[in-house]
Design a protein around this motif. Structure first.
Motif, PDB file in Angstrom:
ATOM      1  N   ALA A  81      -7.740 -10.176  -7.282  1.00 28.55           N
ATOM      2  CA  ALA A  81      -8.317  -9.584  -6.070  1.00 28.55           C
ATOM      3  C   ALA A  81      -7.246  -8.808  -5.304  1.00 28.55           C
ATOM      4  O   ALA A  81      -6.094  -9.236  -5.216  1.00 28.55           O
ATOM      5  CB  ALA A  81      -8.907 -10.672  -5.184  1.00 28.55           C
ATOM      6  N   LYS A  82      -7.641  -7.673  -4.756  1.00 30.30           N
ATOM      7  CA  LYS A  82      -6.704  -6.827  -4.019  1.00 30.30           C
ATOM      8  C   LYS A  82      -7.186  -6.681  -2.580  1.00 30.30           C
ATOM      9  O   LYS A  82      -8.278  -6.155  -2.331  1.00 30.30           O
ATOM     10  CB  LYS A  82      -6.575  -5.460  -4.694  1.00 30.30           C
ATOM     11  N   VAL A  83      -6.359  -7.142  -1.659  1.00 28.45           N
ATOM     12  CA  VAL A  83      -6.708  -7.105  -0.240  1.00 28.45           C
ATOM     13  C   VAL A  83      -5.730  -6.212   0.512  1.00 28.45           C
ATOM     14  O   VAL A  83      -4.516  -6.390   0.425  1.00 28.45           O
ATOM     15  CB  VAL A  83      -6.675  -8.525   0.369  1.00 28.45           C
ATOM     16  N   LEU A  84      -6.287  -5.250   1.239  1.00 29.70           N
ATOM     17  CA  LEU A  84      -5.487  -4.371   2.087  1.00 29.70           C
ATOM     18  C   LEU A  84      -5.773  -4.757   3.530  1.00 29.70           C
ATOM     19  O   LEU A  84      -6.881  -4.576   4.022  1.00 29.70           O
ATOM     20  CB  LEU A  84      -5.860  -2.907   1.843  1.00 29.70           C
ATOM     21  N   GLY A 104      -1.327 -13.504   0.115  1.00 27.18           N
ATOM     22  CA  GLY A 104      -1.688 -12.786  -1.096  1.00 27.18           C
ATOM     23  C   GLY A 104      -2.156 -11.368  -0.896  1.00 27.18           C
ATOM     24  O   GLY A 104      -2.629 -10.727  -1.842  1.00 27.18           O
ATOM     25  N   ALA A 105      -2.038 -10.837   0.331  1.00 27.93           N
ATOM     26  CA  ALA A 105      -2.447  -9.454   0.576  1.00 27.93           C
ATOM     27  C   ALA A 105      -1.576  -8.509  -0.252  1.00 27.93           C
ATOM     28  O   ALA A 105      -0.390  -8.732  -0.431  1.00 27.93           O
ATOM     29  CB  ALA A 105      -2.318  -9.112   2.066  1.00 27.93           C
ATOM     30  N   SER A 106      -2.186  -7.445  -0.761  1.00 24.61           N
ATOM     31  CA  SER A 106      -1.450  -6.470  -1.569  1.00 24.61           C
ATOM     32  C   SER A 106      -0.884  -5.342  -0.732  1.00 24.61           C
ATOM     33  O   SER A 106      -0.069  -4.556  -1.213  1.00 24.61           O
ATOM     34  CB  SER A 106      -2.373  -5.882  -2.648  1.00 24.61           C
ATOM     35  N   THR A 149       4.112  -6.494  -3.915  1.00 19.33           N
ATOM     36  CA  THR A 149       4.212  -7.049  -2.567  1.00 19.33           C
ATOM     37  C   THR A 149       4.779  -8.456  -2.614  1.00 19.33           C
ATOM     38  O   THR A 149       5.662  -8.826  -1.832  1.00 19.33           O
ATOM     39  CB  THR A 149       2.836  -7.071  -1.876  1.00 19.33           C
ATOM     40  N   GLN A 150       4.258  -9.263  -3.543  1.00 22.00           N
ATOM     41  CA  GLN A 150       4.770 -10.615  -3.694  1.00 22.00           C
ATOM     42  C   GLN A 150       6.237 -10.581  -4.138  1.00 22.00           C
ATOM     43  O   GLN A 150       7.028 -11.432  -3.740  1.00 22.00           O
ATOM     44  CB  GLN A 150       3.929 -11.367  -4.724  1.00 22.00           C
ATOM     45  N   ALA A 151       6.592  -9.585  -4.930  1.00 18.71           N
ATOM     46  CA  ALA A 151       7.977  -9.448  -5.365  1.00 18.71           C
ATOM     47  C   ALA A 151       8.884  -9.162  -4.175  1.00 18.71           C
ATOM     48  O   ALA A 151      10.000  -9.685  -4.077  1.00 18.71           O
ATOM     49  CB  ALA A 151       8.098  -8.333  -6.402  1.00 18.71           C
ATOM     50  N   ALA A 152       8.395  -8.319  -3.248  1.00 13.66           N
ATOM     51  CA  ALA A 152       9.179  -8.001  -2.052  1.00 13.66           C
ATOM     52  C   ALA A 152       9.396  -9.246  -1.209  1.00 13.66           C
ATOM     53  O   ALA A 152      10.505  -9.528  -0.738  1.00 13.66           O
ATOM     54  CB  ALA A 152       8.478  -6.912  -1.240  1.00 13.66           C
ATOM     55  N   VAL A 153       8.331 -10.025  -1.014  1.00 14.22           N
ATOM     56  CA  VAL A 153       8.440 -11.268  -0.240  1.00 14.22           C
ATOM     57  C   VAL A 153       9.435 -12.207  -0.905  1.00 14.22           C
ATOM     58  O   VAL A 153      10.279 -12.820  -0.250  1.00 14.22           O
ATOM     59  CB  VAL A 153       7.060 -11.947  -0.114  1.00 14.22           C
TER      60      VAL A 153
END
Length: 221
Positions: A77-80, A98-100, A205-209
């Protein structure tokens, strides 16, 4: 094929405004609307949209908790996230949920549509002001004290993969990273894929976090 979008916001004018803006795009289709996070979870399960435009402050179930439930039910799922509040706590919590991607509601129609396209394509989307605040949020932690779980997993990466991870966290695209490291963009795509697999992360995004949590990126770094 059109990018199917679900709009989630408790204000009808906002929902209608986004619907008109996105509906005017030839490659985007608004397939539904939800007035709160609880309804969003139900609508996502029924409609299976490509991208969910998610407000944060809503009754019954806020956007952060709704995002967490949606991603838990469907890892793809992709959430903006869209909000009027450019605040550290919301940026951090939404990304951890989990937001993208994350955009402010004052984004232009072009920025909004492009944001949907970027997230639908599996890329991360962080508005510049949000990126700065994200860095500030992690800077509040004592120097040299990265979260242990994140730090332990860094050892699984090669030196070049770690370098790429840092550049991802700094907001660079694959093309920009390729230019910076003087390699082919296809090589960077391979590195990014390996980073996500090795660290069990769902997207950039998760990689950045992760990079922030591991202490690889600091203010001014």
């Amino acid at each position: 094929m059109s990018i199917r979008v679900l709009i989630v916001d408790d204000q009808i004018m906002v929902r209608e405004g986004f619907s008109v803006l996105l509906g005017a795009m030839p490659d985007i289709e608004v397939v539904g609307e939800a007035v709160n996070g609880r309804e969003a979870v139900t609508q996502v399960a029924a409609l299976r949209p490509d991208v969910v435009l998610m407000d944060i402050r809503m009754p019954e179930l806020n956007g952060i908790d709704a995002t967490r439930e949606i991603v838990a039910a469907d890892a793809d799922a992709k959430v903006l996230v869209l909000t009027t509040f450019d605040l550290d706590e919301y940026v951090y919590q939404a990304l951890r949920a989990g937001a993208s991607g994350f955009l402010l509601k004052d984004a232009s129609a072009r920025q909004l549509a492009e944001g949907v396209r970027v997230v639908a394509a599996g890329e991360a989307l962080l508005a510049p002001t949000v990126t700065r605040r994200l860095i500030t949020e992690f800077a509040k932690a004592p120097a040299g004290s990265p979260r242990p779980p994140a730090m332990a997993r860094i050892g699984e990466l090669t030196e070049r993969e770690t370098e790429v991870l840092v550049l991802i966290a700094q907001g660079l695209s694959n093309a920009e990273i390729a230019d910076h490291l003087v390699v082919a963009e296809s090589t960077i795509k391979t590195h990014v894929s390996r980073i996500l697999v090795k660290l069990a992360l769902r997207d950039r995004t998760q990689a950045a976090v992760f990079a922030y949590e591991a202490g690889l990126v600091r203010v001014g770094g």
